[in-house]
Design a protein around this motif. Structure first.
Motif, PDB file in Angstrom:
ATOM      1  N   UNK A 182       0.827  -1.206   0.000  1.00  0.00           N
ATOM      2  CA  UNK A 182       0.000   0.000   0.000  1.00  0.00           C
ATOM      3  C   UNK A 182       0.862   1.257   0.000  1.00  0.00           C
ATOM      4  N   UNK A 183       1.954   1.247   0.746  1.00  0.00           N
ATOM      5  CA  UNK A 183       2.858   2.404   0.754  1.00  0.00           C
ATOM      6  C   UNK A 183       3.481   2.604  -0.619  1.00  0.00           C
ATOM      7  N   UNK A 184       3.902   1.496  -1.238  1.00  0.00           N
ATOM      8  CA  UNK A 184       4.522   1.611  -2.562  1.00  0.00           C
ATOM      9  C   UNK A 184       3.515   2.099  -3.599  1.00  0.00           C
ATOM     10  N   UNK A 185       2.272   1.625  -3.540  1.00  0.00           N
ATOM     11  CA  UNK A 185       1.240   2.092  -4.470  1.00  0.00           C
ATOM     12  C   UNK A 185       0.965   3.586  -4.270  1.00  0.00           C
ATOM     13  N   UNK A 186       0.905   4.005  -3.006  1.00  0.00           N
ATOM     14  CA  UNK A 186       0.614   5.419  -2.736  1.00  0.00           C
ATOM     15  C   UNK A 186       1.719   6.317  -3.265  1.00  0.00           C
ATOM     16  N   UNK A 187       2.975   5.928  -3.087  1.00  0.00           N
ATOM     17  CA  UNK A 187       4.093   6.736  -3.599  1.00  0.00           C
ATOM     18  C   UNK A 187       4.094   6.766  -5.120  1.00  0.00           C
ATOM     19  N   UNK A 188       3.810   5.639  -5.762  1.00  0.00           N
ATOM     20  CA  UNK A 188       3.783   5.605  -7.230  1.00  0.00           C
ATOM     21  C   UNK A 188       2.625   6.432  -7.775  1.00  0.00           C
ATOM     22  N   UNK A 189       1.478   6.414  -7.076  1.00  0.00           N
ATOM     23  CA  UNK A 189       0.350   7.234  -7.539  1.00  0.00           C
ATOM     24  C   UNK A 189       0.662   8.722  -7.440  1.00  0.00           C
ATOM     25  N   UNK A 190       1.299   9.132  -6.370  1.00  0.00           N
ATOM     26  CA  UNK A 190       1.641  10.545  -6.221  1.00  0.00           C
ATOM     27  C   UNK A 190       2.648  10.999  -7.269  1.00  0.00           C
ATOM     28  N   UNK A 191       3.520  10.086  -7.685  1.00  0.00           N
ATOM     29  CA  UNK A 191       4.569  10.466  -8.631  1.00  0.00           C
ATOM     30  C   UNK A 191       4.141  10.341 -10.082  1.00  0.00           C
ATOM     31  N   UNK A 192       3.332   9.326 -10.418  1.00  0.00           N
ATOM     32  CA  UNK A 192       2.995   9.046 -11.817  1.00  0.00           C
ATOM     33  C   UNK A 192       1.512   9.133 -12.117  1.00  0.00           C
ATOM     34  N   UNK A 193       0.667   9.282 -11.110  1.00  0.00           N
ATOM     35  CA  UNK A 193      -0.763   9.279 -11.359  1.00  0.00           C
ATOM     36  C   UNK A 193      -1.318   7.862 -11.288  1.00  0.00           C
TER      37      UNK A 193
END
Length: 781
Positions: free
Chosen positions: A165-176
């Protein structure tokens, strides 16, 4: 130092760098000594100082070894949500809902669109921390896996932990949203491995199949086996029939055409919420709408009075008109995209604007903004919009606008049905501009036909460019400084405020993010096309071929992009100007301009659109012709654009609709050239003749159809001259025709030249003597 600010460079062994278009690999790096050893493609070592490498203008990291890029974007063009299959897009949206619930407590991420049971106690942001909500989500997904493991695996949620979940949240903030996609879904498309021997056999059979009668796929397979056996021996392995068929289809296309057409094509290749939203900051909600301008204006080609469409973008909080555009016909998705781009960029000063119209907001000096923008900035707010409210027109509901809002990070939401209050601000702005500006201009038509003047078309005196300049000046100088009456802010309802003062107050309260987009944003907002790069002809988009030097490293190669359009390259195209398309290099991610191969290398070319190309193709089909290349299509396209009608008959032969279409193409091409970054290739500006007086009352009416047709004829003449010079290199170039010869060539009443002069006709003996003397002189020479 600017090259190192784009991303964090890690100069470890194996890192690739692009230096002046060449790929270099880092072999050793000694930071304490400041030395780096690079290896080129040919194995040549190069020892260079680290400081010199940092400040080298043409040095940047290769996308194949950049750690800050996703695995699916290394060495390839960036991944997007359009590359995913429909079921994979559903998985991404389901993951996004879980991430939103962890972050905000609501699946939609918006409290105004909450479900009846939301927020759940374990996801309530007012009573739980982010870590607690992530652990609650992990426990929820664990229970779902225990109840139905097959369903959890089908939904791609069977292996989710707190770290996930942390990795998904960081990727969403960076790439959408695309950051939530698994890189394995877009794994590298390697294709089939074809040996050198089989490749040679494929091309040999391809040449042979063009000379023979039409062959089936089985016949071509037998010929490939025969070629490999006789040339390389029986020990060479040949792929199966299915692999050969797929490779043949990828390299040479299908075999559905007639044999004569396949030969001619090969010859051409060879040679050629429901709740009220309280807006409390600038850019939170921007209302966008289009209406017909109530003033008749003159189009810039024929000088005919026409009606244009005005598109306004109004910030709901400050009531600032942050962007606007004029178009001859109803706007398209590319026009809306450029309006959204104009919101994020500062408006440049114009030559006749004074110092009172420059940037004057507190907190950020005008010199700082001008330094970031690269030019003097006018006093008009600019920002990245968060939500854009539109009507239900089809132009706002297509795939292109969906991609545009993803790139800009904005939400384009249509207004609610039967809720006029959602866009009341921009509707009121149209009425205010009509009463304050348009009503006093010549050519004003009134609010309806009953209030219209005697002849508003005859009263029109402003061109489209002049009207655009008047509107821009009025917005910056008058509208932005006009006092509010009923739109004062809630925290000071009795105060005196204007759009400029309210924006300055919001800057003092919440600050201002000085973010000016890069010029590459223009390319990212253009419609995309997934195509293959042909080895000799380039790329084909909308029945036109485009080519350029930037395609040389990738000719005949696959893009290695995975997903729905795997092994294809993404090409961006501006529908307003089909003369050019734009290609992003997979290694450097730099943008390059590709020209239409039918463009003449010399002279000027009149603007055209997709409608002109379709019209030219219909004309060719009507005549029973099949153009072999875009260069053969050029004369027919010029004939459609400029026409072969005598000059004296043009005003009577062209209808008003046809003149409006030609004028629209010219204006759209000029708008596309103005929107392109300064580094992109631009066509040579057409020579605009000076406007002359078209009536006795001194009204200025530009009539440029004659010059437009002459431009078409000049393009055809230059292209034919270039072909003759290539065919006969040593042939002297004939002098250009004078005015009398050109008029005689286009005149319908010209008589053919006589064989003899008048004097020779009355004296046949003298003519014979002159001919004999000329023959004797030629023999003596």
């Amino acid at each position: 130092m600017s090259n190192w600010t784009e991303s964090t460079w890690v100069l470890e062994p194996g890192t690739e760098l692009i230096i002046n278009g060449e790929v270099w690999r880092v072999e050793t790096c000694l930071p304490h000594l400041g030395r780096v050893t690079l290896i080129g493609d040919e194995g040549t070592p190069w020892k260079v100082q680290l400081s010199e490498l940092i400040h080298r203008p043409g040095c940047r990291p290769s996308s194949r070894t950049r750690k800050d890029l996703p695995a699916a974007s290394r060495g390839r063009q960036p991944k997007s949500i359009a590359d995913l299959l429909p079921v994979q897009q559903e998985h991404v949206m389901r993951r996004l809902e879980h991430i939103r619930e962890v972050e905000t407590g609501y699946r939609s991420g918006d409290p105004d669109a909450a479900l009846p049971h939301e927020p759940l106690p374990q996801y309530d942001p007012e009573s739980t921390t982010l870590t607690q909500r992530r652990k609650a989500k992990e426990a929820e997904l664990r229970r779902a896996r225990a109840m139905d493991p097959a369903l959890a695996k089908a939904l791609a949620l069977h292996k989710v932990s707190t770290r996930t979940l942390v990795r998904w949240d960081m990727a969403r903030r960076r790439l959408g949203p695309i950051g939530l996609a698994d890189d394995r879904w877009l794994r590298e498309a390697t294709g089939h491995r074809i040996t050198t021997e089989v490749r040679e056999a494929l091309f040999a059979v391809r040449d042979e199949s063009l000379r023979r009668a039409k062959l089936t796929a089985r016949d071509r397979e037998r010929l490939i086996h025969q070629y490999v056996r006789e040339v390389f021996g029986e020990q060479t392995k040949v792929p199966s029939y299915d692999v050969l068929s797929k490779v043949w289809r990828d390299w040479f296309g299908s075999n559905g055409g007639r044999q004569r057409y396949a030969r001619s094509a090969a010859m051409a290749q060879k040679y050629a919420t429901g709740r009220h939203v309280v807006v409390h900051r600038p850019g939170q909600v921007v209302a966008l709408d289009t209406t017909v301008l109530p003033v008749k204006v003159l189009e810039d080609v024929f000088g005919d009075p026409v009606s244009v469409h005005l598109t306004l973008a109004l910030d709901v909080y400050t009531h600032s008109i942050v962007a606007f555009r004029l178009s001859l016909v109803s706007d398209s998705s590319i026009d809306v995209a450029m309006v959204l781009r104009d919101m994020t960029m500062p408006l440049p000063m114009r030559p006749d604007w004074g110092e009172d119209m420059q940037w004057a907001y507190p907190g950020i000096p005008g010199m700082v903004v001008a330094d970031f923008a690269g030019y003097e900035v006018a006093g008009l707010p600019f920002f990245a919009p968060e939500t854009v409210t539109t009507d239900h027109g089809s132009v706002y509901r297509n795939h292109h606008l969906v991609e545009v809002q993803r790139v800009l990070g904005a939400n384009i939401k249509p207004s609610r049905v039967l809720r006029p209050t959602d866009k009341k601000a921009v509707e009121r702005a149209f009425g205010a501009i009509r009463s304050l500006l348009f009503a006093i201009l010549l050519g004003y038509q009134g609010v309806d036909t009953a209030d219209r003047g005697v002849d508003p078309e005859a009263d029109a005196c402003l061109t489209v460019a002049e009207m655009e300049h008047i509107i821009a000046t009025w917005i910056v100088k008058i509208w932005q400084n006009r006092r509010f009456d009923s739109y004062a802010p809630s925290w000071d309802p009795g105060g005196d405020h204007s759009p400029n003062s309210l924006f300055a107050a919001s800057m003092s309260q919440g600050g201002f993010a000085l973010r000016i987009p890069s010029p590459e944003l223009y390319y990212q907002l253009l419609p995309s096309h997934q195509v293959m790069i042909h080895g000799k002809r380039g790329v084909k988009i909308k029945n036109l071929w485009y080519d350029g030097d930037a395609l040389d490293p990738y000719r005949g190669e696959l893009s290695r992009r995975g997903g729905k359009a795997k092994n294809r390259y993404v090409i961006r195209r501006d529908p307003r100007d089909p003369c050019f398309v734009f290609f992003q290099d997979p290694l450097t991610h730099d943008w390059h301009t590709l020209r239409w191969v039918g463009l003449p290398e010399e002279g000027q070319f009149p603007a055209f659109s997709d409608a002109r190309v379709r019209e030219a193709m219909r004309e060719l089909r009507k005549r029973g012709l099949a153009p072999k290349s875009d260069r053969d299509l050029l004369p027919a396209l010029l004939e459609v654009i400029g026409g072969k009608i005598p000059v004296e008959q043009w005003p009577t032969q062209l209808t008003k609709k046809q003149r409006t279409e030609h004028a629209r193409e010219v204006i759209q091409a000029a708008a596309a050239a103005a929107d392109r970054p300064a580094t992109a290739a631009r066509p040579a500006p057409a020579a605009v003749p000076a406007a002359h007086t078209g009536s006795d009352d001194g009204k200025v009416v530009p009539l440029r159809w004659r010059e437009r047709a002459e431009q078409s004829l000049d393009a055809v003449t230059n292209e034919r001259r270039r072909r003759r010079e290539i065919a006969v290199p040593n042939r002297p170039t004939p002098p250009p025709q004078d005015l009398s010869e050109r008029l005689r060539a286009t005149s319908l009443l010209a008589l053919p030249d006589d064989d003899f002069d008048d004097d020779d006709t009355h004296n046949p003996g003298a003519a014979a003597a002159a001919a004999a003397a000329a023959a004797e002189e030629e023999v003596s020479q």
